[in-house]
Design a protein around this motif. Structure first.
Motif, PDB file in Angstrom:
ATOM      1  N   GLU A   1       0.843  -1.182   0.000  1.00 49.39           N
ATOM      2  CA  GLU A   1       0.000   0.000   0.000  1.00 49.39           C
ATOM      3  C   GLU A   1       0.882   1.237   0.000  1.00 49.39           C
ATOM      4  O   GLU A   1       1.949   1.247   0.615  1.00 49.39           O
ATOM      5  CB  GLU A   1      -0.931   0.017   1.215  1.00 49.39           C
ATOM      6  CG  GLU A   1      -1.951  -1.105   1.223  1.00 49.39           C
ATOM      7  CD  GLU A   1      -2.913  -0.982   2.404  1.00 49.39           C
ATOM      8  OE1 GLU A   1      -2.759  -0.012   3.176  1.00 49.39           O
ATOM      9  OE2 GLU A   1      -3.805  -1.836   2.531  1.00 49.39           O
TER      10      GLU A   1
ATOM     11  N   GLU B   1      -5.989   0.386  -7.792  1.00 47.45           N
ATOM     12  CA  GLU B   1      -5.570  -0.944  -7.370  1.00 47.45           C
ATOM     13  C   GLU B   1      -4.899  -1.635  -8.560  1.00 47.45           C
ATOM     14  O   GLU B   1      -5.472  -1.698  -9.650  1.00 47.45           O
ATOM     15  CB  GLU B   1      -6.767  -1.751  -6.871  1.00 47.45           C
ATOM     16  CG  GLU B   1      -7.378  -1.177  -5.593  1.00 47.45           C
ATOM     17  CD  GLU B   1      -8.497  -2.043  -5.050  1.00 47.45           C
ATOM     18  OE1 GLU B   1      -8.835  -3.061  -5.715  1.00 47.45           O
ATOM     19  OE2 GLU B   1      -9.042  -1.714  -3.978  1.00 47.45           O
TER      20      GLU B   1
ATOM     21  N   LYS C   1      -2.269  -1.318  -3.631  1.00 46.15           N
ATOM     22  CA  LYS C   1      -3.322  -0.314  -3.491  1.00 46.15           C
ATOM     23  C   LYS C   1      -2.667   1.050  -3.326  1.00 46.15           C
ATOM     24  O   LYS C   1      -1.960   1.298  -2.350  1.00 46.15           O
ATOM     25  CB  LYS C   1      -4.203  -0.627  -2.287  1.00 46.15           C
ATOM     26  CG  LYS C   1      -5.378   0.338  -2.140  1.00 46.15           C
ATOM     27  CD  LYS C   1      -6.263  -0.040  -0.950  1.00 46.15           C
ATOM     28  CE  LYS C   1      -7.438   0.928  -0.823  1.00 46.15           C
ATOM     29  NZ  LYS C   1      -8.307   0.575   0.337  1.00 46.15           N
TER      30      LYS C   1
END
Length: 594
Positions: free
Chosen positions: A299, A367, A396
């Motif tokens: 992330e 994503e 992400k």
């Protein structure tokens, strides 16, 4: 450290610093009371006496005394494996000047001496050439190959062995063998190694490995291994003297025989790698390897760097494995990988690991998925290809779209297509056109005069252009610099816009792109293969000045620090880096040889 204890003031003498069974660069003591006429002169020797091996390097100095007296010479020192070692000290007594010529005196203790000062008669010594022929079966050099047949890229070992049935006073190797068609790696041998017994052709020998190489064939076929040549000094018992007291008290004399030993050449059959079942991603790795990938974070935010790591470890032609290509979504920018190597060369060949760290910059939120990668190698033991797959990674990315997004060539083409949309479409004419006949004659018209005089005008124009080009060609450096500065301005025009608006991060991003783009075009390197080490190697090969390379590396490091660290540069510093980039490209244009 050794030297004569007593020397006449009018004679030169030799001081030796000897380092045994180790590698180093000795630091000599201060020769304040002597004049150094020569040195250091280096000689290397390895001796085998009664099975004991001694390898030494001697650094010799020729010294001349300045005056009479007793003088002390301090210790020499050397650093070996991080430990400082010191030699002994010396005391040299400098005596009065010796006569230029001294009469040879008769030894009063020799009852068989010649009273008339003539040399006593001895049995004639055997010539060194005859002795060398007699010793050819007692001292020789032999090439031993670990494998007679291998695959392309598979390692084999070539060892040059010295076979002895006599003592040696030393040896020297003038030139190491060159292996054509192989990528070779020296195997470091223990300087304290001892000879081992071996029976060869029915005779017992003491055998020592002199040279050892790990070889990786680079092409198939019957490849030759060169012969090696060394010079040795064998020790043999000399002819006995007619003076029985000489042989009794001195234990007989020995004679040193210089010999040149040459091994036989060798050959190895190299098989090509099979085409059957060859994976599409196979890039030449041969051996046994493991393959793994990892990612620093799944992330992140736009413009925040993420590290994608590819690691290969095992045994084989590790150093010849190139960095694997990484394909990522177009919303990511990928920089050249940073390579970390931990490779050792031992009896089993190259063993260790090679790691590639790719710096990834996400430019758009969303994503994404990094697809599974595969690595294929050929296992010569099993004679088959092996493929290892890495896992997939889901990413992400949050945040606003980056202003530094590189839309790429495809996006640029799309913009151009849109701008030309109204120009490259012509509608069909639905009305009947009107045609008018031109009754004016062409002969004598302005068009006719222009066409008639055009060849002469073109000829004069070409002469003028030729003279202009000759003038500019005489100023080669100036012409190149002008062309380079023009190219630099074109590449750095976008960076100049960001400079005027004080957009620091965008400015350094464009300077970095312009620098790498110029290097890729100038050195003909694909963008996927551009790296600092690769560029530095190419520039050194093209005779670029070391200070120019240092400035280039400094500029690249400045851009990287500004991109991925907090930016605090002032406008004046940005202007300075902009000028540095301009001048650097101009200097590279001057120095890079075609």
């Amino acid at each position: 450290m050794s030297a004569p204890s007593s020397v006449p003031v009018n004679q030169n003498f030799q001081l030796n610093i000897t380092l045994e069974n180790a590698n180093g660069n000795p630091k000599p003591p201060a020769f304040n009371d002597f004049q150094v006429l020569s040195g250091p002169n280096t000689s290397t020797s390895m001796s085998w006496i009664n099975g004991a091996v001694t390898q030494s390097v001697t650094y010799s100095y020729i010294l001349k005394p300045k005056q009479e007296g007793t003088f002390k010479i301090g210790k020499a020192s050397v650093v070996v494996s991080g430990v400082t070692m010191e030699s002994n000290e010396l005391t040299v007594n400098i005596t009065k000047a010796a006569p230029v010529q001294q009469q040879r005196q008769r030894d009063p203790f020799d009852p068989f001496g010649d009273p008339y000062g003539q040399q006593q008669q001895q049995q004639p010594e055997v010539s060194q050439a005859d002795l060398a022929k007699q010793l050819k079966d007692d001292v020789f050099l032999r090439l031993e190959i670990s494998k007679g047949s291998v695959y392309e890229g598979e390692m084999l070992t070539a060892t040059y062995k010295l076979y002895l049935r006599r003592d040696l006073a030393g040896y020297s190797l003038d030139k190491a063998p060159a292996f054509e068609g192989f990528w070779s790696q020296d195997v470091e041998l223990d300087p304290k190694r001892r000879p081992t017994p071996e029976t060869y052709n029915g005779k017992q020998y003491q055998v020592v490995d002199l040279l050892k190489y790990n070889l990786y064939p680079q092409r198939s076929g019957n490849l030759k291994l060169p012969a090696a040549e060394i010079k040795v000094v064998a020790v043999v018992q000399a002819a006995r003297s007619r003076n029985p007291f000489d042989d009794f008290f001195n234990g007989g004399r020995v004679q040193q025989v210089p010999m040149t030993l040459k091994s036989e050449a060798g050959a190895v059959n190299v098989k090509g790698l099979p085409d059957k079942d060859k994976p599409a991603d196979f890039s030449g790795a041969v051996g046994k390897f493991n393959f793994e990938t990892s990612i620093s974070s799944k992330e992140g935010k736009t413009d925040d760097p993420i590290t994608y790591t590819v690691k290969i470890n095992g045994t084989g032609n590790l150093k010849l494995i190139e960095s694997p290509a990484v394909k990522l979504p177009s919303a990511f920018e990928v920089y050249d990988p940073k390579t970390k190597e931990n490779i050792t060369n031992g009896p089993a060949g190259l063993t260790g690991s090679k790691q590639y760290d790719y710096l990834i910059i996400p430019r758009q939120p969303g994503e994404y998925k990094i697809d599974s990668r595969s690595f294929s190698y050929f296992d010569p033991t099993a004679a088959k290809y092996v493929t290892i797959n890495s896992p997939e990674y889901a990413l992400k990315i949050t945040g606003a779209p980056s202003k530094n997004m590189n839309t790429g060539a495809n996006a640029a083409v799309s913009k151009q297509d849109i701008s030309l949309l109204g120009q490259d479409i012509r509608y069909i004419k639905t009305t009947i056109p009107e045609f008018n006949k031109d009754n004016k004659p062409f002969f004598g018209s302005m068009g006719f005069i222009g066409m008639y005089s055009a060849p002469m005008l073109l000829f004069l124009l070409l002469i003028g252009l030729r003279r202009r080009n000759e003038t500019m060609a005489a100023d080669i450096v100036g012409t190149k610099r002008r062309r380079a500065i023009k190219l630099a301005k074109k590449r750095l025009s976008i960076a100049d816009k960001h400079l005027k608006t004080d957009d620091k991060k965008a400015f350094y991003d464009e300077v970095s792109r312009a620098t790498w783009g110029y290097l890729g075009d100038k050195l003909n390197i694909d963008m996927a293969e551009l790296s600092k080490d690769n560029v530095e190697e190419k520039l050194q090969a093209r005779a670029v000045k070391p200070e120019t390379i240092t400035r280039l590396k400094g500029l690249i490091n400045t851009c990287e620090m500004a991109l991925y660290a907090p930016v605090s540069d002032e406008h004046t510093e940005m202007k300075k880096n902009y000028d540095t980039a301009m001048n650097l490209i101009a200097d590279l244009e001057d120095e890079v040889k075609a």
